[in-house]
Design an enzyme around this catalytic site. Structure first.
Site, PDB file in Angstrom:
ATOM      1  N   HIS A  93      54.622  -2.323  36.446  1.00  0.00           N
ATOM      2  CA  HIS A  93      53.645  -2.851  35.491  1.00  0.00           C
ATOM      3  C   HIS A  93      52.871  -4.039  36.057  1.00  0.00           C
ATOM      4  CE1 HIS A  93      55.987  -0.222  32.998  1.00  0.00           C
ATOM      5  NE2 HIS A  93      57.024  -1.032  32.968  1.00  0.00           N
ATOM      6  N   ARG A  94      52.725  -4.058  37.371  1.00  0.00           N
ATOM      7  CA  ARG A  94      51.994  -5.107  38.100  1.00  0.00           C
ATOM      8  C   ARG A  94      52.668  -6.476  38.023  1.00  0.00           C
ATOM      9  NH1 ARG A  94      50.548  -0.940  39.626  1.00  0.00           N
ATOM     10  NH2 ARG A  94      48.426  -0.249  40.119  1.00  0.00           N
ATOM     11  N   LEU A  95      53.941  -6.509  37.665  1.00  0.00           N
ATOM     12  CA  LEU A  95      54.688  -7.770  37.666  1.00  0.00           C
ATOM     13  C   LEU A  95      55.365  -7.918  39.030  1.00  0.00           C
ATOM     14  CD1 LEU A  95      56.175  -7.717  34.054  1.00  0.00           C
ATOM     15  CD2 LEU A  95      54.143  -8.923  34.907  1.00  0.00           C
TER      16      LEU A  95
END
Length: 214
Positions: free
Chosen positions: A191-193
């Site tokens: 989730h682009r974390l």
């Protein structure tokens, strides 16, 4: 050809990176990641993008190969007449990027490039395959050439010239060592974390490390 790539994306699921995972030394941490990249079968784990800035302030990048590593820095070799060497002669600040995409990892190095000693460069040159040694003599790197056949003819001439002995070390070729001032480790996350940790060299030579937001 044109296109819109906004919808292209994938999730990064190779694994996370925590402060507890990190070595106190970014060089040791890099060596670990490089070893893992080799074991994973990456085709060019030592390939790195070298970014320089020329005398007109224009940035440029190209792929070079890492040929040595120590607490003193990251080592590569080139022709002193190349575009990269000319840029480093006027601005020693460079950046290296190791794009280990298959592992959802990248390492960015920022530092100062300095020429290595003649002895160090000669030791590496003499260890190279003979054809690579001749290629170093034949190519006036980054200069225009009318056609490839001229370069191939120069290689043939040099093979004959050096046929009866060792290939000498060119005085226009040698190594650079990038003394790192900053090294960042990036691990892709879901989730682009993403996980990012940056080491910065302190005045006393030690390293401070901080986690950065993705």
């Amino acid at each position: 050809m044109s296109g819109n790539f906004e919808s292209y994306r994938r999730e990064y699921t190779a694994g996370g990176l925590t402060a507890e995972d990190l070595s106190a030394s970014p060089i040791a941490q890099f060596e670990l990641w490089l070893e893992q990249a080799v074991k994973a079968g990456l085709s060019d784990p030592t390939a790195m993008a070298l970014s320089t800035i020329d005398e007109e302030g224009r940035p440029w990048q190209r792929i070079v190969l890492l040929k040595g590593l120590s607490e003193g820095g990251f080592v590569f070799y080139t022709n002193f007449g190349s575009d990269k060497a000319k840029a480093m002669a006027v601005n020693q600040n460079v950046s290296l990027l190791f794009p280990w995409n298959e592992l959802d990892r990248q390492v960015i190095v920022g530092g100062v490039a300095e020429r290595m000693s003649l002895t160090e460069s000669a030791t590496y040159f003499l260890s190279r395959p003979r054809e690579s040694q001749i290629a170093a003599w034949a190519s006036r790197q980054s200069r225009p050439i009318a056609k490839r056949a001229l370069l191939e003819e120069e290689v043939r001439k040099l093979r004959n010239k050096f046929a009866d002995g060792d290939v000498p070390v060119p005085d226009f070729w040698g190594g650079y060592r990038v003394q790192a001032q900053r090294i960042e480790f990036w691990q892709g996350g879901e989730h682009r974390l993403h996980d990012r940790f940056r080491y910065v060299r302190a005045e006393d030579g030690s390293w401070d490390v901080a986690q950065l937001q993705p």
